[in-house]
Design a protein around this motif. Sequence first.
Motif, PDB file in Angstrom:
ATOM      1  N   GLN A 200       0.808  -1.215   0.000  1.00  0.00           N
ATOM      2  CA  GLN A 200       0.000   0.000   0.000  1.00  0.00           C
ATOM      3  C   GLN A 200       0.842   1.268   0.000  1.00  0.00           C
ATOM      4  OE1 GLN A 200      -2.875  -0.158   3.192  1.00  0.00           O
ATOM      5  NE2 GLN A 200      -3.703  -2.136   2.536  1.00  0.00           N
ATOM      6  N   GLN A 201       1.960   1.269   0.757  1.00  0.00           N
ATOM      7  CA  GLN A 201       2.736   2.501   0.872  1.00  0.00           C
ATOM      8  C   GLN A 201       3.828   2.636  -0.185  1.00  0.00           C
ATOM      9  OE1 GLN A 201       4.144   2.200   4.893  1.00  0.00           O
ATOM     10  NE2 GLN A 201       5.983   1.037   4.362  1.00  0.00           N
ATOM     11  N   GLY A 202       4.209   1.494  -0.822  1.00  0.00           N
ATOM     12  CA  GLY A 202       5.181   1.551  -1.907  1.00  0.00           C
ATOM     13  C   GLY A 202       6.634   1.552  -1.481  1.00  0.00           C
ATOM     14  N   TRP A 203       6.913   1.216  -0.237  1.00  0.00           N
ATOM     15  CA  TRP A 203       8.279   1.103   0.259  1.00  0.00           C
ATOM     16  C   TRP A 203       8.259   0.281   1.538  1.00  0.00           C
ATOM     17  CZ3 TRP A 203       8.855   3.314   5.138  1.00  0.00           C
ATOM     18  CH2 TRP A 203       7.887   4.246   5.506  1.00  0.00           C
ATOM     19  N   CYS A 204       9.457  -0.064   2.031  1.00  0.00           N
ATOM     20  CA  CYS A 204       9.533  -0.940   3.206  1.00  0.00           C
ATOM     21  C   CYS A 204      10.664  -0.518   4.130  1.00  0.00           C
ATOM     22  CB  CYS A 204       9.756  -2.390   2.763  1.00  0.00           C
ATOM     23  SG  CYS A 204       9.915  -3.566   4.135  1.00  0.00           S
ATOM     24  N   ILE A 205      10.389  -0.559   5.414  1.00  0.00           N
ATOM     25  CA  ILE A 205      11.416  -0.368   6.439  1.00  0.00           C
ATOM     26  C   ILE A 205      11.481  -1.644   7.282  1.00  0.00           C
ATOM     27  CG2 ILE A 205       9.758   0.743   7.988  1.00  0.00           C
ATOM     28  CD1 ILE A 205      13.405   1.797   7.836  1.00  0.00           C
ATOM     29  N   VAL A 206      12.687  -2.185   7.478  1.00  0.00           N
ATOM     30  CA  VAL A 206      12.880  -3.348   8.345  1.00  0.00           C
ATOM     31  C   VAL A 206      13.872  -2.942   9.430  1.00  0.00           C
ATOM     32  CG1 VAL A 206      13.860  -5.669   8.509  1.00  0.00           C
ATOM     33  CG2 VAL A 206      12.293  -5.116   6.656  1.00  0.00           C
ATOM     34  N   ASN A 207      13.407  -3.004  10.663  1.00  0.00           N
ATOM     35  CA  ASN A 207      14.168  -2.499  11.800  1.00  0.00           C
ATOM     36  C   ASN A 207      14.698  -3.643  12.655  1.00  0.00           C
ATOM     37  OD1 ASN A 207      15.246  -0.965  13.850  1.00  0.00           O
ATOM     38  ND2 ASN A 207      13.267  -0.342  14.703  1.00  0.00           N
ATOM     39  N   GLN A 208      15.946  -3.995  12.459  1.00  0.00           N
ATOM     40  CA  GLN A 208      16.667  -4.973  13.298  1.00  0.00           C
ATOM     41  C   GLN A 208      15.990  -6.338  13.356  1.00  0.00           C
ATOM     42  OE1 GLN A 208      18.642  -3.082  16.890  1.00  0.00           O
ATOM     43  NE2 GLN A 208      16.910  -1.672  16.621  1.00  0.00           N
ATOM     44  N   GLU A 209      15.404  -6.771  12.247  1.00  0.00           N
ATOM     45  CA  GLU A 209      14.795  -8.102  12.212  1.00  0.00           C
ATOM     46  C   GLU A 209      15.767  -9.168  11.764  1.00  0.00           C
ATOM     47  OE1 GLU A 209      10.829  -8.765  10.773  1.00  0.00           O
ATOM     48  OE2 GLU A 209      10.449  -6.599  10.662  1.00  0.00           O
ATOM     49  N   LEU A 210      16.721  -8.804  10.920  1.00  0.00           N
ATOM     50  CA  LEU A 210      17.700  -9.776  10.431  1.00  0.00           C
ATOM     51  C   LEU A 210      18.956  -9.770  11.280  1.00  0.00           C
ATOM     52  CD1 LEU A 210      18.383 -11.849   8.219  1.00  0.00           C
ATOM     53  CD2 LEU A 210      19.402  -9.969   6.918  1.00  0.00           C
ATOM     54  N   GLU A 211      19.342  -8.596  11.756  1.00  0.00           N
ATOM     55  CA  GLU A 211      20.542  -8.459  12.583  1.00  0.00           C
ATOM     56  C   GLU A 211      20.383  -7.291  13.529  1.00  0.00           C
ATOM     57  OE1 GLU A 211      25.038  -7.071  11.720  1.00  0.00           O
ATOM     58  OE2 GLU A 211      24.482  -8.953  10.770  1.00  0.00           O
ATOM     59  N   GLU A 212      20.781  -7.488  14.778  1.00  0.00           N
ATOM     60  CA  GLU A 212      20.724  -6.411  15.760  1.00  0.00           C
ATOM     61  C   GLU A 212      21.535  -5.219  15.266  1.00  0.00           C
ATOM     62  OE1 GLU A 212      18.969  -6.165  18.381  1.00  0.00           O
ATOM     63  OE2 GLU A 212      18.356  -8.215  18.883  1.00  0.00           O
ATOM     64  N   GLY A 213      20.949  -4.045  15.374  1.00  0.00           N
ATOM     65  CA  GLY A 213      21.654  -2.829  15.011  1.00  0.00           C
ATOM     66  C   GLY A 213      21.502  -2.406  13.563  1.00  0.00           C
ATOM     67  N   LEU A 214      20.890  -3.262  12.736  1.00  0.00           N
ATOM     68  CA  LEU A 214      20.753  -2.945  11.312  1.00  0.00           C
ATOM     69  C   LEU A 214      19.326  -2.537  10.980  1.00  0.00           C
ATOM     70  CD1 LEU A 214      21.934  -2.948   8.389  1.00  0.00           C
ATOM     71  CD2 LEU A 214      21.020  -5.270   8.203  1.00  0.00           C
ATOM     72  N   VAL A 215      19.194  -1.391  10.327  1.00  0.00           N
ATOM     73  CA  VAL A 215      17.900  -0.949   9.829  1.00  0.00           C
ATOM     74  C   VAL A 215      18.045  -0.689   8.342  1.00  0.00           C
ATOM     75  CG1 VAL A 215      18.405   1.452  10.439  1.00  0.00           C
ATOM     76  CG2 VAL A 215      16.041   0.753  10.078  1.00  0.00           C
ATOM     77  N   SER A 216      17.065  -1.126   7.551  1.00  0.00           N
ATOM     78  CA  SER A 216      17.166  -0.973   6.101  1.00  0.00           C
ATOM     79  C   SER A 216      15.851  -0.496   5.511  1.00  0.00           C
ATOM     80  CB  SER A 216      17.595  -2.283   5.434  1.00  0.00           C
ATOM     81  OG  SER A 216      16.644  -3.292   5.656  1.00  0.00           O
ATOM     82  N   LEU A 217      15.991   0.239   4.428  1.00  0.00           N
ATOM     83  CA  LEU A 217      14.872   0.885   3.758  1.00  0.00           C
ATOM     84  C   LEU A 217      14.928   0.501   2.294  1.00  0.00           C
ATOM     85  CD1 LEU A 217      12.691   3.123   4.388  1.00  0.00           C
ATOM     86  CD2 LEU A 217      14.436   4.789   3.703  1.00  0.00           C
ATOM     87  N   ALA A 218      13.798   0.060   1.709  1.00  0.00           N
ATOM     88  CA  ALA A 218      13.802  -0.423   0.328  1.00  0.00           C
ATOM     89  C   ALA A 218      12.633   0.133  -0.473  1.00  0.00           C
ATOM     90  CB  ALA A 218      13.771  -1.953   0.295  1.00  0.00           C
ATOM     91  N   ALA A 219      12.859   0.224  -1.790  1.00  0.00           N
ATOM     92  CA  ALA A 219      11.836   0.695  -2.726  1.00  0.00           C
ATOM     93  C   ALA A 219      11.870  -0.181  -3.966  1.00  0.00           C
ATOM     94  CB  ALA A 219      12.092   2.157  -3.098  1.00  0.00           C
ATOM     95  N   PRO A 220      10.752  -0.274  -4.686  1.00  0.00           N
ATOM     96  CA  PRO A 220      10.693  -1.144  -5.873  1.00  0.00           C
ATOM     97  C   PRO A 220      11.242  -0.474  -7.125  1.00  0.00           C
ATOM     98  CG  PRO A 220       8.546  -0.174  -5.484  1.00  0.00           C
ATOM     99  CD  PRO A 220       9.430   0.293  -4.351  1.00  0.00           C
ATOM    100  N   ILE A 221      11.768  -1.306  -8.022  1.00  0.00           N
ATOM    101  CA  ILE A 221      12.118  -0.909  -9.388  1.00  0.00           C
ATOM    102  C   ILE A 221      11.114  -1.628 -10.279  1.00  0.00           C
ATOM    103  CG2 ILE A 221      13.849  -1.043 -11.218  1.00  0.00           C
ATOM    104  CD1 ILE A 221      15.973  -1.018  -8.981  1.00  0.00           C
TER     105      ILE A 221
END
Length: 269
Positions: A200-221
């Motif tokens: 719905q929002q067209g992007w994604c934020i993942v906050n420390q789900e894969l590794e402690e201390g890592l936050v990542s932001l993604a968008a589609p191509i």
Amino acid sequence: MSQDLPPSLDTSAGLKPGDSYVQSFARGLSVIRCFSAEAPRQTLTEVAKRCGLTRAGARRILLTLETLGYVRADGRLFELTPKILDLGFAYLSSQALWQFAEPLMQQLVSELHESCSAAVLEGQDIVYLLRVPARKIMSINLGVGSRLPAWCTSMGRVLLAGLTPLALQNQLAGVRLQAYTARTVNSLDELKHRIEQVRQQGWCIVNQELEEGLVSLAAPIVDRHGETVAALNIGAQVNRYAADELVERCLPKLLDTAQQISRLLQLKT
């Protein structure tokens, strides 16, 4: 295939030799895939076990690969050679997307001073096809060809959100939830909710789900048909930016870069 191989590599289950399936070729590919960072050098016995092959079968394949220059032997140990990169480069060089995405990614990194990556969906994983690092932010050694589980990564959720409902249902049926951190999604219902939110929002934020201390932001191509063909992300450490700060500072530039790449893709394909 042997259960020693990761499920994402077991692509031949249930397939039988015929006009549309060459078993010996498939076995050769499985031998190539069994080499990894965890097992860069292996004996004949180890290769045979990991690939579910007889020693004789594994030996024939390894010697063929050695003759072609893709494998070398050092005593009893076999390892891949740099020539194996030719196989991956053939894909990268044949795709218009990656020829013009990298300069835009480099520009984004120079502006944000955070690492930028691009990936596609392959089975249950995302596969990194481009990466422009700003600094080492993960203990996982990431590079072109690296794989991470799609369901708990920002790029993976963007790619999953771009699937049709039936394709997404099939993908989620194969998900094996794992608690990488205390923040990792722990139920399929919650995962579905988060993927729908991404859609719905067209992007994604993942906050420390894969590794402690890592936050990542993604968008589609997206391609000219509006289908998501790849994902672009920015990764940072929470000691530099909390999740909401990363969104505020980086999301507009990330979305703009993803849109630029998408437009170029649509013009050139």
